[in-house]
Design a protein around this motif. Sequence first.
Motif, PDB file in Angstrom:
ATOM      1  N   GLN A 169      31.081 113.781  27.210  1.00 21.90           N
ATOM      2  CA  GLN A 169      30.996 112.381  27.658  1.00 21.90           C
ATOM      3  C   GLN A 169      31.551 111.437  26.605  1.00 21.90           C
ATOM      4  O   GLN A 169      32.268 110.494  26.917  1.00 21.90           O
ATOM      5  N   LYS A 170      31.215 111.725  25.353  1.00 25.67           N
ATOM      6  CA  LYS A 170      31.731 110.872  24.266  1.00 25.67           C
ATOM      7  C   LYS A 170      33.246 110.945  24.216  1.00 25.67           C
ATOM      8  O   LYS A 170      33.938 109.930  24.073  1.00 25.67           O
ATOM      9  N   ALA A 171      33.766 112.176  24.327  1.00 27.97           N
ATOM     10  CA  ALA A 171      35.214 112.359  24.264  1.00 27.97           C
ATOM     11  C   ALA A 171      35.885 111.639  25.422  1.00 27.97           C
ATOM     12  O   ALA A 171      36.937 111.032  25.279  1.00 27.97           O
ATOM     13  N   MET A 172      35.253 111.699  26.594  1.00 28.19           N
ATOM     14  CA  MET A 172      35.809 111.055  27.777  1.00 28.19           C
ATOM     15  C   MET A 172      35.896 109.545  27.562  1.00 28.19           C
ATOM     16  O   MET A 172      36.899 108.913  27.908  1.00 28.19           O
ATOM     17  N   LYS A 173      34.858 108.998  26.978  1.00 30.51           N
ATOM     18  CA  LYS A 173      34.841 107.561  26.707  1.00 30.51           C
ATOM     19  C   LYS A 173      35.994 107.189  25.754  1.00 30.51           C
ATOM     20  O   LYS A 173      36.691 106.196  25.963  1.00 30.51           O
ATOM     21  N   ALA A 174      36.148 108.026  24.727  1.00 31.85           N
ATOM     22  CA  ALA A 174      37.238 107.776  23.772  1.00 31.85           C
ATOM     23  C   ALA A 174      38.580 107.867  24.474  1.00 31.85           C
ATOM     24  O   ALA A 174      39.504 107.098  24.197  1.00 31.85           O
ATOM     25  N   PHE A 175      38.678 108.828  25.404  1.00 30.91           N
ATOM     26  CA  PHE A 175      39.928 109.017  26.144  1.00 30.91           C
ATOM     27  C   PHE A 175      40.262 107.766  26.962  1.00 30.91           C
ATOM     28  O   PHE A 175      41.374 107.241  26.894  1.00 30.91           O
ATOM     29  N   VAL A 176      39.253 107.292  27.679  1.00 30.84           N
ATOM     30  CA  VAL A 176      39.467 106.115  28.536  1.00 30.84           C
ATOM     31  C   VAL A 176      39.919 104.924  27.690  1.00 30.84           C
ATOM     32  O   VAL A 176      40.860 104.207  28.049  1.00 30.84           O
ATOM     33  N   SER A 177      39.283 104.746  26.547  1.00 29.43           N
ATOM     34  CA  SER A 177      39.659 103.572  25.755  1.00 29.43           C
ATOM     35  C   SER A 177      41.027 103.758  25.111  1.00 29.43           C
ATOM     36  O   SER A 177      41.774 102.788  24.953  1.00 29.43           O
ATOM     37  N   ALA A 178      41.373 105.005  24.773  1.00 27.77           N
ATOM     38  CA  ALA A 178      42.702 105.247  24.206  1.00 27.77           C
ATOM     39  C   ALA A 178      43.791 104.989  25.245  1.00 27.77           C
ATOM     40  O   ALA A 178      44.836 104.420  24.937  1.00 27.77           O
ATOM     41  N   VAL A 179      43.521 105.412  26.486  1.00 27.23           N
ATOM     42  CA  VAL A 179      44.490 105.189  27.564  1.00 27.23           C
ATOM     43  C   VAL A 179      44.687 103.691  27.769  1.00 27.23           C
ATOM     44  O   VAL A 179      45.801 103.199  27.922  1.00 27.23           O
ATOM     45  N   ARG A 180      43.584 102.949  27.726  1.00 26.86           N
ATOM     46  CA  ARG A 180      43.661 101.515  27.923  1.00 26.86           C
ATOM     47  C   ARG A 180      44.468 100.853  26.805  1.00 26.86           C
ATOM     48  O   ARG A 180      45.158  99.869  27.006  1.00 26.86           O
ATOM     49  N   LYS A 181      44.367 101.407  25.600  1.00 29.89           N
ATOM     50  CA  LYS A 181      45.084 100.807  24.479  1.00 29.89           C
ATOM     51  C   LYS A 181      46.579 101.092  24.544  1.00 29.89           C
ATOM     52  O   LYS A 181      47.395 100.208  24.356  1.00 29.89           O
ATOM     53  N   ARG A 197      43.525 113.433  19.139  1.00 29.40           N
ATOM     54  CA  ARG A 197      42.860 113.204  17.859  1.00 29.40           C
ATOM     55  C   ARG A 197      41.726 112.208  18.022  1.00 29.40           C
ATOM     56  O   ARG A 197      40.651 112.359  17.450  1.00 29.40           O
ATOM     57  N   THR A 198      41.996 111.154  18.800  1.00 30.03           N
ATOM     58  CA  THR A 198      40.964 110.138  19.015  1.00 30.03           C
ATOM     59  C   THR A 198      39.724 110.758  19.653  1.00 30.03           C
ATOM     60  O   THR A 198      38.593 110.476  19.249  1.00 30.03           O
ATOM     61  N   MET A 199      39.946 111.623  20.633  1.00 32.86           N
ATOM     62  CA  MET A 199      38.805 112.263  21.301  1.00 32.86           C
ATOM     63  C   MET A 199      38.043 113.146  20.327  1.00 32.86           C
ATOM     64  O   MET A 199      36.818 113.124  20.260  1.00 32.86           O
ATOM     65  N   LEU A 200      38.788 113.945  19.563  1.00 29.22           N
ATOM     66  CA  LEU A 200      38.129 114.894  18.663  1.00 29.22           C
ATOM     67  C   LEU A 200      37.404 114.172  17.527  1.00 29.22           C
ATOM     68  O   LEU A 200      36.355 114.620  17.069  1.00 29.22           O
TER      69      LEU A 200
END
Lengths: 457, 102, 206
Positions: free
Chosen positions: A14-26, A129-132
Motif C-alpha cells: 500500500q505504501k509503495a502504491m501511494k508512492a507510485f501514484v504520487s510519482a506518476v502525478r509528478k 526507486r521512489t516506491m522502494l
Amino acid sequence: MTQTERPGNQTDVQKAMKAFVSAVRKLGPVHYQSCVKCGLCGETCHIYLTDPTILNLPVYKAEQIMKIFRRYYTFLGRFLAPWVGAQSLTKDVLESLVETVYGRCTACGRCGLHCSIGFDVSSVIRTGRTMLAEIGKVPSSLQAVVNNQITTGNQMAIPRRELLDTVEWLCQDLRLEMNNDSVIIPVDEPGRRILYLINPREVKFFPLSLLAAAGIFHAAQESWTISSRFYDVTNYGLYSGDDTAAAAITRQVIDEARHLGVEEIVLSECGYGFRSFRWEGPNWLGRAYDISARSMLYLIWDYIDTGKIRIDPSRNPERITLHDPCNLVRWGGVSEPQRKILKRVCMDFQEMMPHGADNYCCGGGGGMLSMSEYGDRRILSGSLKAEQIRASGARIVAAPCHNCADQLLELNKKFKLGVEIQSVTEIVYNAMVLEMAEQSEISNSDADDSFNVTPSV
Amino acid sequence: MQIGDKEIQFDKDGFMKEPGIWSADVAQAIALEEGIEKMSEKHWAVVNYIRKYWEENDLAPPVRLLCTENKVSVREVYKLFTSGPARGACRIAGLPKPDGCV
Amino acid sequence: MTVQQIIVLTAAFWVTGSLSFLGIRSMRRQKSDVSTPEGRIWDGIAYAFTYSMLPGHKETVNRHLVKFILGVFLHIGVFWTIAKTAVYIVNPAYARWFPVISGCVVFPGILSASVLLVMRIITRAMRAISCLDDYAASIVTIIFIAAGFLYDLHVVNNTVFAGIVSGLAVYMPLGKLKHAVLFFLARADFGGRLGYRGTYRFPQIH
C-alpha cells in the motif's frame, strides 16, 4: 485496498502504491503509456551495449514500471490484464524491482533523448526507486549515505572539527603555492556574496579541487565563504529515490545560505549535486529559491571572460579531453561554460565522441559508485567511456563531477588508460597567472609581463 | 585470492570482505593490482597509518591526517596511489569501502 | 449519407473524442516546474520535433536504419489510409481516386508492417518486451491498411471497409495505438523540460 486499512498501519504494498501514484502525478502519466516497444533503445544504453542481455534493455527496465501503471490506470489493464501485460503490485514484484532499478540503470537519461517516441524513459525507471525508498528497500550502502546526509549534514559524516582543521591545513598549503600569506579560506563568514558548496569528498580524500577553487576565488578577489555545518552540494536522495529525504537535505542547505545572508550559491563541480540542487530542489520543496544558484563553471568562465583572473594556456600543454556528466549536461543544461573554459586554458582540447548531451554515462552514476554489490557491472559498463577516452588520445580527462571522477579513476586503473583525472577547477588553477604586483615584486614585473598571456585583453 | 594458507575474499569493488585477516602480504598483493610493483617505505608508512587509524576509530582517516602525520604532501599521495587515498590506499590497507562518492 | 458513412463518421468522432480525453488526462500534473528556467520551453519543443528527430542525430534511427525505414513506410501507409477514410466520409466513391498512387504508397506499408510483426515474433528480445496488445496492434494496423488497398481494388465493398475502419477505431484508444496522440504529447513534454533547463536550445545542432 483492503477494508481493514488504517492510517499508520499500511502494508508495504500500500505504501509503495501511494508512492507510485504520487510519482506518476509528478512526472505526468503521459510518460508511462507512450511506449510502443519498438525495442530500438538498447543501443543507446551504456549498460546494454556492454552487456547485451534483455534484462539491460531500457524498454525492458521501464516496462517493469509501465506494467504496473497499465494495471491501475488503463481500461484494458483493469479488466483484461493479460491482454496488455498488466501487472498488479505485489511484494514479489517490488522485490524483483530492486536489481532492475538500482543495479541496471544509472538514470543517465540517454535512452530518453534517442527514444523513437521521446518520452522520459529513465524517470519512469526511477519511479521504481521512489516506491522502494518508501518501503525501505533501498540497497543499504546507498541508504547509509542518505542517512549520513540527514543526520550529520554531509554524506561522509565528517565531523565539523575535521572540516575546520582540513580547511586550515589547505589554507597553509595554498599560501605556499600562491606565495602569498594573505590568502584565506573563509568559513561561516556572514554577509559574503557567495556561498560555495562542496562535495565532502573534497574534504576527506581529494582536497586539491577545493584548494584550486580557493585559489581562484582569491585571485578573482571574490567575496565568498563556505559553511562548516551544511556545505554538502550532493544529494543522495536523488539516487535513492526518496523525495522526502531529498527535500530535507535541500532545505538544510538553503536555510544555511539564508542564515549566512549570501547573495548567490555556487555549486562545486558535481553533476548530481548540481541537478538536485539547481533543478529538482525547488520542486522537492515546492517553491522557487529566494537565492540564485549556479555552477562554479559559469563563475569561472565569468572570471576568465572579464579578465578577473589571468590565464596562461601554455601551462597546460598536454591534450585534454572533457567528460560530460549526465546530470550536469543532459539533465542540468550546463554544456557551454566548461568548453569555453577549456579552450581558453589549455593548448590542446579534444572532444570525445559522442559528447555534449549525447555523451555516454561513465557508469558510476545513479548511486552505482556506492553500491558495491554492482561493482563489476559498473566497471564493465564503463568500458565504453574508457574506449572514448583512449580514442581521444588525451593525457588529462577533465571531469566536472566528483562522482564521475571517482569512476574515471577506476576506469583508468582497470583499463590502463594512463590518463590523469582532474576537475575543471584544478585545470584552471594550474593555468592561472598570479598577479605579482600584488606581492610588490616590482623587479620581476617586467619579466612577468612578457611571459604572461592574457587572452581576454 | 590465495595468500599463504588463507583464502582472501573481496567484494565486487575489490575491498576486503573480512578486513580482520589483513596482513602485509595481502597488502602487497592488492598493491600489485594497483600497479605498485613493490611497496616503498612511504607506501608502507601511509598504509600502516590508515590501518592503525581505522582500527582505533573504525573510520578511514581524512587525507589531512594522512599527510600531516606521515609528512607527505597531497600531490605526493596521488603519485603514490594513483587511484587516490580511498580506492587506492584504503583498499591496500584492507579497509571496507568508505561511504559516499568514492 | 449512407449508413456506412454514418458509422465511419461516428467512429471518427469516437477516436477524436476519446484520444483528446486521454491526451488531456495524461498531461495532468500535480504542479508545474517551480525552478528558475535557464532556457525556453518552446525552444525545447521545437528542438525535440526537429533536430532531435533527424536520422543523423538520433541513434535509434541511424543504428537501426532498416527498422526505421520499415517504420516510416508503415506510417505513410497508415496516414494515407486515414486520409482515405476522411475522404470516404465525404464521398465513398472519391476514396477510390488515385488507385495507382494508392497502391505504390500502401503496398510497401503492408509489407513493412508485416515484416515488423514477424521481427517482433521471431526476435527473443522483442518477444520479451511484447504483450498480446503489441501483436494485436500490428495486426490491426495491417488489416487497416490492407482494407484501404483492397477497397481501391474493389475486392472489399463499401460495407466491409466501413466495418473494418470502425472496428479499428473502437480499439485505437484502448491499447498502444493511442501513441497516435501520446507521441506528440510525450515528446513535447520531455523536450519542453529539456528546453526549460537549457539542454535543448533552438536552433542549434550539437
